[in-house]
Design a protein around this motif. Structure first.
Motif, PDB file in Angstrom:
ATOM      1  N   LEU A 180     -50.044  52.229 -12.393  1.00  0.00           N
ATOM      2  CA  LEU A 180     -50.056  51.250 -13.452  1.00  0.00           C
ATOM      3  C   LEU A 180     -48.520  51.245 -14.044  1.00  0.00           C
ATOM      4  O   LEU A 180     -48.498  50.895 -14.988  1.00  0.00           O
ATOM      5  CB  LEU A 180     -50.996  51.714 -14.505  1.00  0.00           C
ATOM      6  N   GLY A 181     -47.420  51.450 -13.212  1.00  0.00           N
ATOM      7  CA  GLY A 181     -45.885  51.428 -13.792  1.00  0.00           C
ATOM      8  C   GLY A 181     -45.805  52.619 -14.678  1.00  0.00           C
ATOM      9  O   GLY A 181     -44.631  52.489 -15.211  1.00  0.00           O
ATOM     10  N   ASN A 215     -56.181  49.938  -7.656  1.00  0.00           N
ATOM     11  CA  ASN A 215     -56.413  48.798  -6.699  1.00  0.00           C
ATOM     12  C   ASN A 215     -55.278  47.830  -7.037  1.00  0.00           C
ATOM     13  O   ASN A 215     -54.746  47.817  -8.430  1.00  0.00           O
ATOM     14  CB  ASN A 215     -57.150  48.419  -6.284  1.00  0.00           C
ATOM     15  N   LEU A 216     -54.819  46.891  -6.390  1.00  0.00           N
ATOM     16  CA  LEU A 216     -53.692  46.044  -6.674  1.00  0.00           C
ATOM     17  C   LEU A 216     -54.154  44.913  -7.586  1.00  0.00           C
ATOM     18  O   LEU A 216     -53.624  44.904  -8.671  1.00  0.00           O
ATOM     19  CB  LEU A 216     -53.380  44.963  -5.270  1.00  0.00           C
ATOM     20  N   CYS A 217     -55.072  44.609  -7.602  1.00  0.00           N
ATOM     21  CA  CYS A 217     -55.745  43.518  -8.660  1.00  0.00           C
ATOM     22  C   CYS A 217     -55.738  44.267 -10.122  1.00  0.00           C
ATOM     23  O   CYS A 217     -55.399  43.412 -10.985  1.00  0.00           O
ATOM     24  CB  CYS A 217     -57.004  42.870  -8.166  1.00  0.00           C
ATOM     25  N   GLU A 221     -53.370  43.015 -13.079  1.00  0.00           N
ATOM     26  CA  GLU A 221     -53.886  42.520 -14.236  1.00  0.00           C
ATOM     27  C   GLU A 221     -53.524  43.300 -15.675  1.00  0.00           C
ATOM     28  O   GLU A 221     -53.059  42.895 -16.568  1.00  0.00           O
ATOM     29  CB  GLU A 221     -55.615  42.641 -14.123  1.00  0.00           C
ATOM     30  N   LYS A 222     -53.577  44.823 -15.243  1.00  0.00           N
ATOM     31  CA  LYS A 222     -53.107  45.614 -16.541  1.00  0.00           C
ATOM     32  C   LYS A 222     -51.612  45.818 -16.696  1.00  0.00           C
ATOM     33  O   LYS A 222     -51.296  45.556 -18.057  1.00  0.00           O
ATOM     34  CB  LYS A 222     -53.563  47.094 -16.108  1.00  0.00           C
ATOM     35  N   LEU A 223     -50.925  45.026 -15.735  1.00  0.00           N
ATOM     36  CA  LEU A 223     -49.383  44.857 -16.099  1.00  0.00           C
ATOM     37  C   LEU A 223     -48.939  43.562 -16.610  1.00  0.00           C
ATOM     38  O   LEU A 223     -47.813  43.303 -16.569  1.00  0.00           O
ATOM     39  CB  LEU A 223     -48.404  45.321 -14.999  1.00  0.00           C
ATOM     40  N   LYS A 224     -50.206  42.711 -16.621  1.00  0.00           N
ATOM     41  CA  LYS A 224     -49.888  41.130 -17.074  1.00  0.00           C
ATOM     42  C   LYS A 224     -48.985  40.566 -16.212  1.00  0.00           C
ATOM     43  O   LYS A 224     -48.225  39.623 -16.442  1.00  0.00           O
ATOM     44  CB  LYS A 224     -49.577  41.125 -18.749  1.00  0.00           C
ATOM     45  N   ASP A 326     -41.710  51.298  -7.609  1.00  0.00           N
ATOM     46  CA  ASP A 326     -42.789  52.437  -7.355  1.00  0.00           C
ATOM     47  C   ASP A 326     -43.797  52.528  -8.291  1.00  0.00           C
ATOM     48  O   ASP A 326     -43.955  53.317  -9.056  1.00  0.00           O
ATOM     49  CB  ASP A 326     -41.684  53.581  -7.648  1.00  0.00           C
ATOM     50  N   ILE A 327     -44.501  51.151  -8.459  1.00  0.00           N
ATOM     51  CA  ILE A 327     -45.924  51.226  -9.108  1.00  0.00           C
ATOM     52  C   ILE A 327     -46.890  51.742  -8.178  1.00  0.00           C
ATOM     53  O   ILE A 327     -46.909  51.093  -6.921  1.00  0.00           O
ATOM     54  CB  ILE A 327     -45.942  49.698  -9.642  1.00  0.00           C
ATOM     55  N   ILE A 328     -47.486  52.992  -8.311  1.00  0.00           N
ATOM     56  CA  ILE A 328     -48.274  53.183  -7.159  1.00  0.00           C
ATOM     57  C   ILE A 328     -49.582  52.811  -7.269  1.00  0.00           C
ATOM     58  O   ILE A 328     -50.086  52.917  -8.474  1.00  0.00           O
ATOM     59  CB  ILE A 328     -48.202  54.929  -7.557  1.00  0.00           C
TER      60      ILE A 328
END
Length: 344
Positions: A180-181, A215-217, A221-224, A326-328
């Motif tokens: 999530l960054g 997951n990616l979606c 979403e959480k990173l807007k 590097d957003i894992i």
């Protein structure tokens, strides 16, 4: 007779705090004493409550623990009510704990001695390529090829030196990129604990728990990153990208899409969007920034060629600059870029 769960945990904890292993190193304390010495007693309590991690510790398979210091992070604790004491989260407390445990990695050892910083500075002066750290594999489960554990990226901090004066507070020697960054600081100082066969493990203090990769979606979403999220949904690629192991995704920022004229995507974009989204996804490649090379050409999911350029001012992907690295992900890694190059 099979022992109860609580008894098994108690026996395991006893093994880690007393020299039951005949070849245990005598000079180093047990892991829980070492965690206490490092100021990570809350983390030690969480480790005690994680049977899978205890089993790996007693088997000597954990060489490094990145332990959140009590003075910095109460992340595993929350108030149940305003007037009641804290309690541990009920939802799978083992999830973030296993993300803090790493098998042996020489670069973590180098980092504490300043060797990683020396490599970084040499890289900056000897060539135009900046130094982007290294990858560590944790014992946390991930959806990666070859059944690899979840990876994190460690970036040594350039201003660290072994002679730094700590009077003004703890020295930050590195940063860890997780889910999530989230980026977490690593503090100077190493504490050893005893493993079997005359080996020692290392405890490094960090300022917080790492965020569990999703997951990616969920991540976008959480990173807007709302425009990319909407495009993935209308292209019906979400399930594929969430489940496919070992992917690298270059995600244009909202501003990048707006500059390309994509502001409010809807279902009218679905047919043309699928191929463009796939051109941002590299399959079967974990493109953490330490794994990217200048001049490297990657092949995307739809066959588009993606050229990597590493300049003194950053990493560029088909001319678009990586602005958040590097957003894992639970199945790979994502980078945010400043141009939506498939829409040029």
């Amino acid at each position: 007779m099979r022992c109860s769960s609580n008894l098994c945990i108690a026996l395991t904890v006893a093994t880690l705090t007393t020299p039951l292993c005949a070849k245990r190193t005598k000079a180093a304390p047990g892991v829980f004493e070492a965690l206490s010495n490092s100021g990570a007693s809350q983390f030690a309590a969480a480790v005690r409550d994680t049977p899978d991690l205890l089993d790996l510790l007693i088997a000597g398979e954990i060489a490094h623990l990145l332990a959140p210091a009590d003075s910095h992070s109460p992340s595993l604790f929350r108030p149940r009510h305003g007037s009641l004491p804290h309690e541990r989260r009920a939802s799978n407390s083992s999830t973030p704990i296993t993300l803090q445990a790493v098998a042996y990695n020489q670069r973590l050892e180098d980092m504490q001695s300043g060797t990683s910083r020396s490599r970084a500075l040499k890289g900056r002066t000897a060539s135009p390529d900046p130094y982007y750290g290294f990858v560590v594999e944790t014992v946390h489960e991930a959806n990666l090829n070859d059944d690899a554990g979840q990876n994190l990226v460690v970036q040594p901090v350039d201003h660290y030196s072994a002679s730094d004066d700590d009077d003004d507070g703890p020295t930050i020697i590195a940063q860890v990129y997780s889910g999530l960054g989230k980026v977490v600081n690593v503090l100077k100082g190493k504490f050893e604990f005893a493993r079997c066969a005359n080996k020692t493990g290392s405890i490094y203090r960090v300022e917080d728990y790492f965020s569990v990769p999703e997951n990616l979606c969920n991540t976008v979403e959480k990173l807007k990153l709302t425009i990319f999220e909407a495009l993935v949904k209308c292209s019906s690629l979400g399930e594929l990208l969430n489940r496919r192991p070992s992917i690298t995704v270059f995600v244009p920022s909202n501003e990048a899409f707006e500059d390309a004229g994509i502001v409010e995507p809807d279902h009218r974009f679905s047919k043309q969007t699928g191929g463009k989204i796939k051109s941002l996804v590299v399959p079967n490649f974990l493109g953490y920034t330490p794994n990217l090379e200048d001049g490297q050409v990657l092949t995307s999911m739809n066959g588009t060629k993606i050229r990597i350029e590493i300049r003194e001012d950053g990493i560029f992907v088909n001319g678009a600059k990586i602005v958040q690295r590097d957003i894992i992900l639970e199945n790979g890694v994502a980078h945010v870029i400043d141009e939506a190059f498939p829409w040029r």
